[in-house]
Design a protein around this motif. Structure first.
Motif, PDB file in Angstrom:
ATOM      1  N   SER A   7       0.795  -1.129   0.011  1.00 33.86           N
ATOM      2  CA  SER A   7       0.036   0.018  -0.294  1.00 33.86           C
ATOM      3  C   SER A   7       0.694   1.100   0.044  1.00 33.86           C
ATOM      4  O   SER A   7       0.245   2.400  -0.216  1.00 33.86           O
ATOM      5  CB  SER A   7      -0.991   0.002   1.151  1.00 33.86           C
ATOM      6  N   THR A   8       2.204   1.052   0.441  1.00 38.58           N
ATOM      7  CA  THR A   8       3.077   2.355   0.490  1.00 38.58           C
ATOM      8  C   THR A   8       3.374   2.699  -0.713  1.00 38.58           C
ATOM      9  O   THR A   8       3.208   3.039  -1.561  1.00 38.58           O
ATOM     10  CB  THR A   8       4.004   2.183   1.541  1.00 38.58           C
ATOM     11  N   ARG A   9       4.614   2.563  -1.165  1.00 33.86           N
ATOM     12  CA  ARG A   9       5.201   2.532  -2.525  1.00 33.86           C
ATOM     13  C   ARG A   9       6.494   1.671  -2.389  1.00 33.86           C
ATOM     14  O   ARG A   9       6.887   1.612  -1.313  1.00 33.86           O
ATOM     15  CB  ARG A   9       5.471   3.979  -2.833  1.00 33.86           C
ATOM     16  N   PRO A  10       7.211   1.698  -3.365  1.00 39.30           N
ATOM     17  CA  PRO A  10       8.589   1.160  -3.232  1.00 39.30           C
ATOM     18  C   PRO A  10       9.609   1.740  -2.381  1.00 39.30           C
ATOM     19  O   PRO A  10       9.382   2.937  -2.024  1.00 39.30           O
ATOM     20  CB  PRO A  10       9.177   0.939  -4.608  1.00 39.30           C
ATOM     21  N   TYR A  11      10.463   0.945  -1.901  1.00 39.29           N
ATOM     22  CA  TYR A  11      11.487   1.524  -1.084  1.00 39.29           C
ATOM     23  C   TYR A  11      11.952   2.969  -1.437  1.00 39.29           C
ATOM     24  O   TYR A  11      12.178   3.166  -2.707  1.00 39.29           O
ATOM     25  CB  TYR A  11      12.731   0.706  -0.818  1.00 39.29           C
TER      26      TYR A  11
END
Length: 79
Positions: A7-11
């Motif tokens: 749900s966040t985004r890639p590192y």
């Protein structure tokens, strides 16, 4: 988070560096290391990093910080 870390985004890795620990020469900005959980379930930690900008195009302002339950191998391939 509706889909875990997805749900966040890639590192956050604007310089395209390898995965590593804070003290590693080639770690990326998103590598903040591990925290130790006390027997009472609390954590107390301080992160000092020279790569994390608060202004400019690579600012971390308004980004997500995720704390995983499992330890990170910090790019070493083993725990």
């Amino acid at each position: 988070m509706t889909n875990g870390c997805m749900s966040t985004r890639p590192y956050f890795n604007p310089s395209r560096k390898d995965h590593g620990a804070l003290e590693d020469k080639n770690s990326h900005v998103g590598d903040l290391g591990n925290v130790i959980v006390g027997e009472d379930g609390t954590i107390n930690f301080k992160i000092v990093d020279k790569q994390i900008p608060f202004t400019g195009s690579n600012s971390i302002v308004e980004r997500v910080v995720v704390v995983h339950i499992d330890p990170d191998d910090l790019g070493k391939g083993k725990l």
